[in-house]
Design a protein around this motif. Structure first.
Motif, PDB file in Angstrom:
ATOM      1  N   ASN A 277       0.781  -1.240   0.000  1.00 18.60           N
ATOM      2  CA  ASN A 277       0.000   0.000   0.000  1.00 18.60           C
ATOM      3  C   ASN A 277       0.814   1.292   0.000  1.00 18.60           C
ATOM      4  O   ASN A 277       0.245   2.365  -0.221  1.00 18.60           O
ATOM      5  CB  ASN A 277      -0.936   0.027   1.213  1.00 18.60           C
ATOM      6  N   LEU A 278       2.112   1.243   0.250  1.00 18.07           N
ATOM      7  CA  LEU A 278       2.888   2.466   0.406  1.00 18.07           C
ATOM      8  C   LEU A 278       3.840   2.677  -0.769  1.00 18.07           C
ATOM      9  O   LEU A 278       4.436   1.736  -1.284  1.00 18.07           O
ATOM     10  CB  LEU A 278       3.698   2.423   1.702  1.00 18.07           C
ATOM     11  N   ARG A 279       3.955   3.939  -1.186  1.00 18.29           N
ATOM     12  CA  ARG A 279       4.921   4.308  -2.225  1.00 18.29           C
ATOM     13  C   ARG A 279       5.547   5.648  -1.841  1.00 18.29           C
ATOM     14  O   ARG A 279       5.016   6.713  -2.151  1.00 18.29           O
ATOM     15  CB  ARG A 279       4.248   4.414  -3.595  1.00 18.29           C
ATOM     16  N   PRO A 280       6.702   5.633  -1.145  1.00 19.31           N
ATOM     17  CA  PRO A 280       7.408   6.898  -0.888  1.00 19.31           C
ATOM     18  C   PRO A 280       8.009   7.441  -2.180  1.00 19.31           C
ATOM     19  O   PRO A 280       8.372   6.679  -3.084  1.00 19.31           O
ATOM     20  CB  PRO A 280       8.491   6.503   0.116  1.00 19.31           C
ATOM     21  N   PHE A 281       8.129   8.764  -2.260  1.00 19.75           N
ATOM     22  CA  PHE A 281       8.630   9.399  -3.481  1.00 19.75           C
ATOM     23  C   PHE A 281       9.405  10.664  -3.148  1.00 19.75           C
ATOM     24  O   PHE A 281       9.272  11.241  -2.057  1.00 19.75           O
ATOM     25  CB  PHE A 281       7.471   9.738  -4.432  1.00 19.75           C
TER      26      PHE A 281
END
Length: 204
Positions: free
Chosen positions: A119-123
């Motif tokens: 569920n997580l996508r750091p950018f």
């Protein structure tokens, strides 16, 4: 101003739409609080008022290193001009003056990202664009000023449902302080606007 927002979204969707079959494409809207630093120079002290604003984005992510996006943001940009203490030079006799204005920013961004878990996508964010200050309902005449802007920041996308999620990010915008009026000379200094932002995204 509303027309320009709709035009931005239409052009952005048309530009990125053909790529959705091969990569992730999303649109988002968010709210931020702009904290803008003051600047001094040539006898002038320029103090912007912190204000809330809105941001719209489109993003196309094909791989962890290949992610691009367009962003449009808008907020109030009231400014207080006053003599700069004992270094006021030829502005010493000028009264403290409050000018009302509006700020818009259009930027193209590079957005590297990495999916973590389900569920997580750091950018991260790195971009360039234009920071546009325009007149508000000011007693004095306010000029429209366009400045190049550099954008740096980062954040995280949290997917809550298959196509919907929350986007939390922090953006820092660096640009030369706008000279809004002939009442005071331009400071000639750079300033920055820090924007902690929260919003929602829809991923196709």
């Amino acid at each position: 101003m509303k027309c320009s927002r709709f035009a931005f979204l239409f052009l952005a969707v048309a530009f990125f739409g053909a790529a959705t079959a091969r990569a992730q494409f999303d649109i988002s809207a968010g709210y931020y609080e702009a904290f803008t630093s003051s600047s001094t120079g040539t006898g002038t002290k320029q103090v912007p008022t912190d204000s809330g604003g809105e941001i719209a984005e489109v993003r196309y992510v094909r791989s962890p290193l290949f992610g691009v996006g367009m962003s449009y943001s808008y907020n109030r940009a009231n400014q207080t001009f006053e003599p700069n203490g004992t270094n006021c030079q030829y502005t010493c006799q000028n009264p403290t003056t409050v000018l009302t204005g509006k700020a818009s920013e259009i930027a193209l961004n590079w957005i590297p990202s990495l999916k973590v878990g389900k569920n997580l996508r750091p950018f991260a964010i790195g971009g360039v664009g234009f920071f546009i200050t325009s007149p508000g309902n000011s007693t004095y005449e306010v000029d429209t000023i366009v400045r190049p802007v550099f954008v740096l920041g980062g954040g995280v996308d949290w997917t809550v449902l298959p196509h919907f999620g929350l986007r939390l990010q922090y953006r820092d915008n660096l640009y030369k302080a706008p000279n809004l009026s002939a009442l005071y000379p331009a400071t000639g200094a750079f300033t920055s606007s820090s924007e902690p932002t929260g919003g929602l995204f829809f991923r196709f």
